[in-house]
Design an enzyme around this catalytic site. Structure first.
Site, PDB file in Angstrom:
ATOM      1  N   ALA A   1       0.867  -1.172   0.000  1.00  0.00           N
ATOM      2  CA  ALA A   1       0.000   0.000   0.000  1.00  0.00           C
ATOM      3  C   ALA A   1       0.904   1.222   0.000  1.00  0.00           C
ATOM      4  O   ALA A   1       2.041   1.159   0.487  1.00  0.00           O
ATOM      5  CB  ALA A   1      -0.874  -0.018   1.244  1.00  0.00           C
TER       6      ALA A   1
ATOM      7  N   GLU B   1       4.936  -4.669   7.544  1.00  0.00           N
ATOM      8  CA  GLU B   1       4.147  -3.609   8.205  1.00  0.00           C
ATOM      9  C   GLU B   1       4.606  -3.297   9.619  1.00  0.00           C
ATOM     10  O   GLU B   1       4.521  -2.166  10.080  1.00  0.00           O
ATOM     11  CB  GLU B   1       2.659  -4.007   8.247  1.00  0.00           C
ATOM     12  CG  GLU B   1       1.938  -3.915   6.911  1.00  0.00           C
ATOM     13  CD  GLU B   1       1.988  -5.207   6.110  1.00  0.00           C
ATOM     14  OE1 GLU B   1       2.843  -6.080   6.400  1.00  0.00           O
ATOM     15  OE2 GLU B   1       1.163  -5.350   5.196  1.00  0.00           O
TER      16      GLU B   1
ATOM     17  N   GLY C   1       0.815  -5.050   1.326  1.00  0.00           N
ATOM     18  CA  GLY C   1      -0.405  -5.261   0.549  1.00  0.00           C
ATOM     19  C   GLY C   1      -0.160  -6.007  -0.761  1.00  0.00           C
ATOM     20  O   GLY C   1      -1.067  -6.664  -1.279  1.00  0.00           O
TER      21      GLY C   1
ATOM     22  N   GLU D   1      -0.235  -9.514   0.162  1.00  0.00           N
ATOM     23  CA  GLU D   1      -1.613  -9.865   0.528  1.00  0.00           C
ATOM     24  C   GLU D   1      -2.491 -10.071  -0.705  1.00  0.00           C
ATOM     25  O   GLU D   1      -3.359 -10.942  -0.713  1.00  0.00           O
ATOM     26  CB  GLU D   1      -2.192  -8.782   1.439  1.00  0.00           C
ATOM     27  CG  GLU D   1      -1.458  -8.755   2.768  1.00  0.00           C
ATOM     28  CD  GLU D   1      -1.943  -7.657   3.680  1.00  0.00           C
ATOM     29  OE1 GLU D   1      -1.642  -6.486   3.410  1.00  0.00           O
ATOM     30  OE2 GLU D   1      -2.643  -7.973   4.663  1.00  0.00           O
TER      31      GLU D   1
HETATM   32  C1  HXC Z   1       4.974   4.456  -1.319  1.00  0.00           C
HETATM   33  C2  HXC Z   1       6.838   3.501  -2.220  1.00  0.00           C
HETATM   34  C3  HXC Z   1       6.514   2.259  -1.630  1.00  0.00           C
HETATM   35  C4  HXC Z   1       5.331   2.181  -0.871  1.00  0.00           C
HETATM   36  C5  HXC Z   1       8.365   2.043  -2.718  1.00  0.00           C
HETATM   37  N1  HXC Z   1       7.975   3.312  -2.888  1.00  0.00           N
HETATM   38  N2  HXC Z   1       7.497   1.376  -1.961  1.00  0.00           N
HETATM   39  N3  HXC Z   1       6.071   4.589  -2.055  1.00  0.00           N
HETATM   40  N4  HXC Z   1       4.592   3.299  -0.729  1.00  0.00           N
HETATM   41  N5  HXC Z   1       4.908   1.038  -0.320  1.00  0.00           N
HETATM   42  C6  HXC Z   1       8.653   4.361  -3.652  1.00  0.00           C
HETATM   43  C7  HXC Z   1       9.853   4.930  -2.910  1.00  0.00           C
HETATM   44  O1  HXC Z   1       9.432   5.893  -1.961  1.00  0.00           O
HETATM   45  C8  HXC Z   1      10.638   5.530  -4.056  1.00  0.00           C
HETATM   46  O2  HXC Z   1      10.078   6.749  -4.454  1.00  0.00           O
HETATM   47  C9  HXC Z   1      10.384   4.540  -5.193  1.00  0.00           C
HETATM   48  O3  HXC Z   1       9.197   3.827  -4.851  1.00  0.00           O
HETATM   49  C10 HXC Z   1      11.515   3.548  -5.350  1.00  0.00           C
HETATM   50  O4  HXC Z   1      11.744   2.932  -4.097  1.00  0.00           O
HETATM   51  P1  HXC Z   1      13.179   2.936  -3.355  1.00  0.00           P
HETATM   52  O5  HXC Z   1      12.909   2.791  -1.900  1.00  0.00           O
HETATM   53  O6  HXC Z   1      13.994   4.095  -3.792  1.00  0.00           O
HETATM   54  O7  HXC Z   1      13.792   1.598  -3.974  1.00  0.00           O
HETATM   55  P2  HXC Z   1      14.792   0.580  -3.261  1.00  0.00           P
HETATM   56  O8  HXC Z   1      15.852   1.304  -2.506  1.00  0.00           O
HETATM   57  O9  HXC Z   1      15.199  -0.371  -4.335  1.00  0.00           O
HETATM   58  O10 HXC Z   1      13.909  -0.204  -2.178  1.00  0.00           O
HETATM   59  C11 HXC Z   1      12.815  -0.976  -2.604  1.00  0.00           C
HETATM   60  C12 HXC Z   1      11.965  -1.366  -1.377  1.00  0.00           C
HETATM   61  C13 HXC Z   1      11.594  -0.086  -0.591  1.00  0.00           C
HETATM   62  C14 HXC Z   1      12.751  -2.329  -0.462  1.00  0.00           C
HETATM   63  C15 HXC Z   1      10.718  -2.098  -1.904  1.00  0.00           C
HETATM   64  O11 HXC Z   1      11.000   0.851  -1.508  1.00  0.00           O
HETATM   65  C16 HXC Z   1      10.613  -0.321   0.502  1.00  0.00           C
HETATM   66  O12 HXC Z   1      10.958  -0.773   1.578  1.00  0.00           O
HETATM   67  N6  HXC Z   1       9.356   0.052   0.247  1.00  0.00           N
HETATM   68  C17 HXC Z   1       8.298  -0.091   1.253  1.00  0.00           C
HETATM   69  C18 HXC Z   1       7.839  -1.522   1.329  1.00  0.00           C
HETATM   70  C19 HXC Z   1       6.782  -1.700   2.395  1.00  0.00           C
HETATM   71  O13 HXC Z   1       7.013  -1.433   3.577  1.00  0.00           O
HETATM   72  N7  HXC Z   1       5.607  -2.136   1.971  1.00  0.00           N
HETATM   73  C20 HXC Z   1       4.462  -2.357   2.888  1.00  0.00           C
HETATM   74  C21 HXC Z   1       3.646  -1.107   3.007  1.00  0.00           C
HETATM   75  S1  HXC Z   1       2.399  -1.269   4.210  1.00  0.00           S
HETATM   76  P3  HXC Z   1      10.781   8.161  -4.080  1.00  0.00           P
HETATM   77  O14 HXC Z   1       9.929   9.137  -4.846  1.00  0.00           O
HETATM   78  O15 HXC Z   1      10.690   8.293  -2.601  1.00  0.00           O
HETATM   79  O16 HXC Z   1      12.178   8.042  -4.579  1.00  0.00           O
HETATM   80  C22 HXC Z   1       1.169  -2.088   3.444  1.00  0.00           C
HETATM   81  C23 HXC Z   1      -0.082  -2.273   4.255  1.00  0.00           C
HETATM   82  C24 HXC Z   1      -1.146  -3.003   3.490  1.00  0.00           C
HETATM   83  O17 HXC Z   1       1.271  -2.500   2.352  1.00  0.00           O
HETATM   84  C25 HXC Z   1      -2.467  -2.988   4.203  1.00  0.00           C
HETATM   85  C26 HXC Z   1      -3.147  -1.653   4.102  1.00  0.00           C
HETATM   86  C27 HXC Z   1      -4.526  -1.648   4.685  1.00  0.00           C
END
Ligand code: HXC
Length: 250
Positions: free
Chosen positions: A63, A131, A108, A111
């Protein structure tokens, strides 16, 4: 358009395309995805549905954390409900659904893949429920479906630690059915085979396999409640500010 449908005969491929955020789902993308899935659920000419991500880095990186950092508890519940609906459509539509996991499937993203009947991963895929490191919990079915797919012990480890797994480990713990490159090609091959089977028998088999009690509504509710905590605010903000979170325990 960020959720695109392509037809390969009786197989429909849905591609999530928001590559600038590694296909992370914001309201627009998730709503489009939900709408496409609703249409495909009712469309008898689509016999199998394959879900994948655009580009070569991500299936869905979760998400959209930047969007979530501004949500209050009630909005977070609505957000949870929207993702639940998409995952439920994948799980319950009367035809097989297959996730072709071509990169990051986190939060997500994992999921949604768990909502699918079958999951195939490319050798560079990385899956997980991170998360906990944002001060929140899985909110689109992960607490229930990960345990159903991999067993409670694995689900507890992955959800409580937030540790992602590489494709080979995902295969070993049963999170994916196979590792294959190119993964979309493999998923399409399986999908074509399923499309040749009796849709009536597939529908009944899927319905029977899905008969198990769950607590999905409870998850959606408690996910939303967490957004009233300081830790969720801190965890979600820290991601956007590219720094480690400082949790205070309330
Ligand atoms: C918003 C995201 C994102 C996310 C990546 N990006 N994941 N933006 N939400 N979930 C964006 C980054 O901010 C960045 O944009 C661009 O995508 C590239 O990502 P980087 O981080 O620069 O790439 P990298 O260093 O290769 O790392 C990849 C990664 C990391 C390991 C996947 O991006 C990461 O940890 N992302 C978050 C993953 C996460 O925690 N997902 C779960 C979310 S909670 P900018 O513009 O900043 O450069 C969830 C809850 C679901 O999903 C249930 C909801 C009800």
């Amino acid at each position: 358009m960020t959720a695109i449908v392509d037809r390969h005969d009786a197989v429909a491929v849905v591609t999530i395309d928001r590559q600038e955020a590694l296909n992370a789902l914001n309201v627009e993308t998730l709503t489009e995805l939900r709408d496409r899935l609703r249409e495909l659920a009712d469309d008898d000419s689509a016999r199998v549905v394959v879900l994948t991500g655009a580009g070569d880095r991500a299936f869905v990186a979760g998400a959209d954390i930047k969007y979530m950092s501004g949500l209050g508890a009630e909005e977070a519940k609505e957000w949870g409900a929207l993702g639940h609906e998409a995952a439920r459509l994948l799980e319950e539509m009367p035809k097989p659904t297959i996730a072709a996991i071509n990169g990051f499937a986190l939060g997500g993203g994992c999921e949604l893949a768990l909502g699918c009947d079958l999951r195939y991963a490319s050798s560079k895929a990385r899956l997980g429920q991170p998360e906990i490191d944002l001060g929140i919990v899985p909110g689109w079915g992960g607490t229930q479906r990960l345990a159903r797919v991999c067993g409670l012990g694995i689900a507890k480890e992955l959800i409580l630690t937030g540790r992602p797994v590489e494709a080979e480990e995902a295969l070993r713990v049963g999170l994916v059915n196979a590792v294959a490159d190119p993964v979309l090609e493999h998923a399409l091959e399986v999908a074509q085979k399923l499309a040749a089977k009796s849709p009536v028998a597939l529908r009944v088999a899927k319905r029977l396999l899905n008969l198990s009690p769950g607590a999905l509504e409870r998850e959606a509710d408690e996910f939303g409640d967490l957004f009233a905590s300081e830790d969720a605010r801190e965890g979600l903000t820290a991601f956007a500010e590219k720094r480690p979170p400082r949790f205070v325990g309330r």
